[in-house]
Design a protein around this motif. Structure first.
Motif, PDB file in Angstrom:
ATOM      1  N   SER A 187       0.823  -1.202   0.000  1.00  0.00           N
ATOM      2  CA  SER A 187       0.000   0.000   0.000  1.00  0.00           C
ATOM      3  C   SER A 187       0.861   1.258   0.000  1.00  0.00           C
ATOM      4  N   ASN A 188       1.899   1.258   0.822  1.00  0.00           N
ATOM      5  CA  ASN A 188       2.790   2.415   0.873  1.00  0.00           C
ATOM      6  C   ASN A 188       3.509   2.630  -0.453  1.00  0.00           C
ATOM      7  N   LEU A 189       3.924   1.547  -1.092  1.00  0.00           N
ATOM      8  CA  LEU A 189       4.558   1.660  -2.405  1.00  0.00           C
ATOM      9  C   LEU A 189       3.604   2.262  -3.426  1.00  0.00           C
ATOM     10  N   LYS A 190       2.375   1.807  -3.413  1.00  0.00           N
ATOM     11  CA  LYS A 190       1.385   2.327  -4.356  1.00  0.00           C
ATOM     12  C   LYS A 190       1.125   3.813  -4.106  1.00  0.00           C
ATOM     13  N   MET A 191       1.004   4.197  -2.830  1.00  0.00           N
ATOM     14  CA  MET A 191       0.743   5.608  -2.520  1.00  0.00           C
ATOM     15  C   MET A 191       1.945   6.484  -2.875  1.00  0.00           C
ATOM     16  N   LYS A 192       3.156   5.965  -2.672  1.00  0.00           N
ATOM     17  CA  LYS A 192       4.344   6.715  -3.062  1.00  0.00           C
ATOM     18  C   LYS A 192       4.396   6.884  -4.577  1.00  0.00           C
ATOM     19  N   ALA A 193       3.999   5.858  -5.307  1.00  0.00           N
ATOM     20  CA  ALA A 193       3.983   5.949  -6.765  1.00  0.00           C
ATOM     21  C   ALA A 193       2.996   7.009  -7.231  1.00  0.00           C
ATOM     22  N   ILE A 194       1.839   7.053  -6.613  1.00  0.00           N
ATOM     23  CA  ILE A 194       0.829   8.052  -6.975  1.00  0.00           C
ATOM     24  C   ILE A 194       1.340   9.447  -6.661  1.00  0.00           C
ATOM     25  N   SER A 195       1.927   9.630  -5.481  1.00  0.00           N
ATOM     26  CA  SER A 195       2.428  10.949  -5.111  1.00  0.00           C
ATOM     27  C   SER A 195       3.638  11.332  -5.954  1.00  0.00           C
ATOM     28  N   ALA A 196       4.470  10.360  -6.326  1.00  0.00           N
ATOM     29  CA  ALA A 196       5.638  10.653  -7.173  1.00  0.00           C
ATOM     30  C   ALA A 196       5.189  11.129  -8.559  1.00  0.00           C
ATOM     31  N   ARG A 197       4.135  10.533  -9.087  1.00  0.00           N
ATOM     32  CA  ARG A 197       3.604  10.983 -10.376  1.00  0.00           C
ATOM     33  C   ARG A 197       3.116  12.418 -10.275  1.00  0.00           C
ATOM     34  N   PHE A 198       2.513  12.766  -9.127  1.00  0.00           N
ATOM     35  CA  PHE A 198       2.021  14.132  -8.935  1.00  0.00           C
ATOM     36  C   PHE A 198       3.184  15.107  -8.861  1.00  0.00           C
ATOM     37  N   LEU A 199       4.246  14.742  -8.122  1.00  0.00           N
ATOM     38  CA  LEU A 199       5.365  15.648  -7.918  1.00  0.00           C
ATOM     39  C   LEU A 199       6.186  15.848  -9.183  1.00  0.00           C
ATOM     40  N   HIS A 200       6.177  14.868 -10.088  1.00  0.00           N
ATOM     41  CA  HIS A 200       6.956  14.969 -11.310  1.00  0.00           C
ATOM     42  C   HIS A 200       6.179  15.572 -12.472  1.00  0.00           C
ATOM     43  N   ASN A 201       4.907  15.868 -12.267  1.00  0.00           N
ATOM     44  CA  ASN A 201       4.108  16.476 -13.340  1.00  0.00           C
ATOM     45  C   ASN A 201       4.231  17.981 -13.297  1.00  0.00           C
TER      46      ASN A 201
END
Length: 126
Positions: A112-126
């Motif tokens: 779950s933490n990996l998935k949430m980090k992936a979602i937030s990483a996509r937001f931060l890199h956009n």
């Protein structure tokens, strides 16, 4: 016994899929089970509705997986604790989990933490 084996295979398969699909964050998994880190995205960040929905879906899936690994008396205990105002972490800590349940819980939280980090990483890199 067969059900525990199936659950373990499911968890291991899920972990493998995450590691293969998201190799750039595979090493970011926390060492301990800590639900305070599951709120990875701070409230100040303006997420899109889609990203909020994705995070909510990850949390719902995590909760569903946790419920699936608990027996009926453990689920009742957690529900009572949550209704009493405790956090999910506090509710789960109050249970006497078997070692295999502890391992499964740790895996569910890590995924779950990996998935949430992936979602937030996509937001931060956009």
């Amino acid at each position: 016994m067969a059900i525990n084996w199936i659950k373990r295979v499911f968890v291991l398969t899920s972990i493998l899929a995450i590691v293969l699909l998201l190799p750039f964050i595979a090493s970011a998994a926390p060492a301990t089970v800590d639900f305070s880190n599951s709120a990875i995205v701070s409230p100040e960040i303006n997420l899109t509705p889609q990203q909020r929905q994705q995070l909510q879906a990850v949390r719902q899936r995590r909760n569903k997986d946790i419920q699936a690994m608990l027996d009926s008396s453990q689920r009742a205990k957690v529900a009572k604790s949550l209704h009493g105002g405790n956090s999910l972490n506090q509710a789960l800590e109050s249970l006497d989990l078997q070692p295999d349940q502890q391992q499964m819980l740790k895996a569910i939280v890590q995924i779950s933490n990996l998935k949430m980090k992936a979602i937030s990483a996509r937001f931060l890199h956009n």
